[in-house]
Design a protein around this motif. Structure first.
Motif, PDB file in Angstrom:
ATOM      1  N   GLN A  36       0.814  -1.210   0.000  1.00 55.82           N
ATOM      2  CA  GLN A  36       0.000   0.000   0.000  1.00 55.82           C
ATOM      3  C   GLN A  36       0.848   1.261   0.000  1.00 55.82           C
ATOM      4  O   GLN A  36       0.344   2.345  -0.252  1.00 55.82           O
ATOM      5  CB  GLN A  36      -0.928   0.000   1.202  1.00 55.82           C
ATOM      6  N   GLY A  37       2.133   1.135   0.268  1.00 51.56           N
ATOM      7  CA  GLY A  37       2.984   2.307   0.383  1.00 51.56           C
ATOM      8  C   GLY A  37       3.744   2.666  -0.873  1.00 51.56           C
ATOM      9  O   GLY A  37       4.545   3.592  -0.860  1.00 51.56           O
ATOM     10  N   VAL A  38       3.497   1.983  -1.961  1.00 47.71           N
ATOM     11  CA  VAL A  38       4.197   2.270  -3.210  1.00 47.71           C
ATOM     12  C   VAL A  38       3.359   3.260  -4.017  1.00 47.71           C
ATOM     13  O   VAL A  38       2.172   3.062  -4.220  1.00 47.71           O
ATOM     14  CB  VAL A  38       4.441   0.975  -4.017  1.00 47.71           C
ATOM     15  N   ARG A  39       4.015   4.334  -4.466  1.00 45.35           N
ATOM     16  CA  ARG A  39       3.331   5.337  -5.269  1.00 45.35           C
ATOM     17  C   ARG A  39       3.334   4.906  -6.732  1.00 45.35           C
ATOM     18  O   ARG A  39       4.334   4.394  -7.236  1.00 45.35           O
ATOM     19  CB  ARG A  39       4.003   6.699  -5.103  1.00 45.35           C
ATOM     20  N   VAL A  40       2.206   5.150  -7.397  1.00 39.59           N
ATOM     21  CA  VAL A  40       2.046   4.785  -8.804  1.00 39.59           C
ATOM     22  C   VAL A  40       1.661   6.049  -9.568  1.00 39.59           C
ATOM     23  O   VAL A  40       0.646   6.665  -9.260  1.00 39.59           O
ATOM     24  CB  VAL A  40       0.947   3.715  -8.978  1.00 39.59           C
ATOM     25  N   VAL A  95      14.854  -0.920  -1.916  1.00 38.88           N
ATOM     26  CA  VAL A  95      14.763  -2.025  -0.962  1.00 38.88           C
ATOM     27  C   VAL A  95      15.375  -1.533   0.342  1.00 38.88           C
ATOM     28  O   VAL A  95      16.531  -1.117   0.379  1.00 38.88           O
ATOM     29  CB  VAL A  95      15.503  -3.277  -1.473  1.00 38.88           C
ATOM     30  N   VAL A  96      14.568  -1.557   1.401  1.00 34.90           N
ATOM     31  CA  VAL A  96      14.988  -1.064   2.711  1.00 34.90           C
ATOM     32  C   VAL A  96      14.969  -2.221   3.692  1.00 34.90           C
ATOM     33  O   VAL A  96      13.957  -2.909   3.832  1.00 34.90           O
ATOM     34  CB  VAL A  96      14.049   0.057   3.203  1.00 34.90           C
ATOM     35  N   SER A  97      16.066  -2.420   4.367  1.00 32.13           N
ATOM     36  CA  SER A  97      16.159  -3.510   5.335  1.00 32.13           C
ATOM     37  C   SER A  97      15.230  -3.253   6.523  1.00 32.13           C
ATOM     38  O   SER A  97      15.159  -2.135   7.033  1.00 32.13           O
ATOM     39  CB  SER A  97      17.597  -3.632   5.841  1.00 32.13           C
ATOM     40  N   SER A 115       9.318   2.334  -1.066  1.00 34.55           N
ATOM     41  CA  SER A 115      10.273   1.351  -0.540  1.00 34.55           C
ATOM     42  C   SER A 115       9.555   0.069  -0.167  1.00 34.55           C
ATOM     43  O   SER A 115       8.378   0.078   0.182  1.00 34.55           O
ATOM     44  CB  SER A 115      11.020   1.918   0.668  1.00 34.55           C
ATOM     45  N   VAL A 116      10.297  -1.031  -0.283  1.00 35.65           N
ATOM     46  CA  VAL A 116       9.794  -2.361   0.067  1.00 35.65           C
ATOM     47  C   VAL A 116      10.868  -3.076   0.877  1.00 35.65           C
ATOM     48  O   VAL A 116      12.021  -2.644   0.931  1.00 35.65           O
ATOM     49  CB  VAL A 116       9.422  -3.191  -1.179  1.00 35.65           C
ATOM     50  N   ALA A 117      10.501  -4.197   1.492  1.00 36.19           N
ATOM     51  CA  ALA A 117      11.401  -4.911   2.394  1.00 36.19           C
ATOM     52  C   ALA A 117      12.384  -5.838   1.682  1.00 36.19           C
ATOM     53  O   ALA A 117      13.458  -6.108   2.214  1.00 36.19           O
ATOM     54  CB  ALA A 117      10.594  -5.703   3.408  1.00 36.19           C
ATOM     55  N   THR A 118      12.042  -6.345   0.495  1.00 38.71           N
ATOM     56  CA  THR A 118      12.915  -7.316  -0.167  1.00 38.71           C
ATOM     57  C   THR A 118      12.991  -7.060  -1.671  1.00 38.71           C
ATOM     58  O   THR A 118      12.086  -6.456  -2.266  1.00 38.71           O
ATOM     59  CB  THR A 118      12.406  -8.762   0.027  1.00 38.71           C
ATOM     60  N   ALA A 119      14.058  -7.563  -2.274  1.00 41.08           N
ATOM     61  CA  ALA A 119      14.217  -7.463  -3.729  1.00 41.08           C
ATOM     62  C   ALA A 119      13.142  -8.284  -4.445  1.00 41.08           C
ATOM     63  O   ALA A 119      12.677  -7.902  -5.522  1.00 41.08           O
ATOM     64  CB  ALA A 119      15.603  -7.932  -4.137  1.00 41.08           C
ATOM     65  N   GLU A 120      12.732  -9.400  -3.843  1.00 36.81           N
ATOM     66  CA  GLU A 120      11.680 -10.230  -4.438  1.00 36.81           C
ATOM     67  C   GLU A 120      10.365  -9.464  -4.506  1.00 36.81           C
ATOM     68  O   GLU A 120       9.641  -9.538  -5.503  1.00 36.81           O
ATOM     69  CB  GLU A 120      11.479 -11.524  -3.637  1.00 36.81           C
ATOM     70  N   ARG A 121      10.062  -8.718  -3.447  1.00 32.17           N
ATOM     71  CA  ARG A 121       8.831  -7.923  -3.436  1.00 32.17           C
ATOM     72  C   ARG A 121       8.909  -6.843  -4.510  1.00 32.17           C
ATOM     73  O   ARG A 121       7.929  -6.562  -5.192  1.00 32.17           O
ATOM     74  CB  ARG A 121       8.645  -7.320  -2.044  1.00 32.17           C
ATOM     75  N   ARG A 122      10.072  -6.242  -4.683  1.00 30.18           N
ATOM     76  CA  ARG A 122      10.261  -5.212  -5.712  1.00 30.18           C
ATOM     77  C   ARG A 122      10.003  -5.806  -7.098  1.00 30.18           C
ATOM     78  O   ARG A 122       9.327  -5.200  -7.926  1.00 30.18           O
ATOM     79  CB  ARG A 122      11.676  -4.654  -5.619  1.00 30.18           C
ATOM     80  N   SER A 123      10.521  -6.988  -7.366  1.00 27.59           N
ATOM     81  CA  SER A 123      10.291  -7.652  -8.653  1.00 27.59           C
ATOM     82  C   SER A 123       8.824  -7.986  -8.850  1.00 27.59           C
ATOM     83  O   SER A 123       8.300  -7.893  -9.973  1.00 27.59           O
ATOM     84  CB  SER A 123      11.126  -8.926  -8.744  1.00 27.59           C
ATOM     85  N   ALA A 124       8.160  -8.381  -7.779  1.00 29.28           N
ATOM     86  CA  ALA A 124       6.744  -8.737  -7.858  1.00 29.28           C
ATOM     87  C   ALA A 124       5.887  -7.524  -8.224  1.00 29.28           C
ATOM     88  O   ALA A 124       4.875  -7.670  -8.916  1.00 29.28           O
ATOM     89  CB  ALA A 124       6.274  -9.346  -6.540  1.00 29.28           C
TER      90      ALA A 124
END
Length: 83
Positions: free
Chosen positions: A26-30, A71-73, A42-51
């Motif tokens: 819900q926090g990603v701007r489009v 990607v933010v730890s 920002s997202v927690a993982t590279a996999e989530r970013r790819s998704a």
């Protein structure tokens, strides 16, 4: 047939990212401009970013995705923070 207004398409894509089990973001701007969509935030993982990109391609295959998502730890801090 008229093209879908950019603000409606942007809202539809945000909803898809929030509801799709691969992302549930819900926090990603489009932002949609013509045939380009910019993803930022920002997202927690590279996999989530790819998704995120995969979901956008599934919902709107004709758009070019510009990915500015970081990607933010979310791991616990390794040590004490000195102020």
């Amino acid at each position: 047939m008229t093209a879908e207004p950019e603000q409606y398409l942007s809202a539809r894509l945000r909803r898809a990212l929030a509801e799709d089990p691969r992302t549930t973001e819900q926090g990603v701007r489009v932002t949609v401009r013509g045939d380009h969509v910019l993803l930022s935030g920002s997202v927690a993982t590279a996999e989530r970013r790819s998704a995120l990109e995969a979901v956008i391609h599934d919902v709107a295959p004709g758009l070019t995705v510009l990915d500015d998502v970081k990607v933010v730890s979310v791991d616990a801090p390794a040590g004490r923070e000195e102020l």
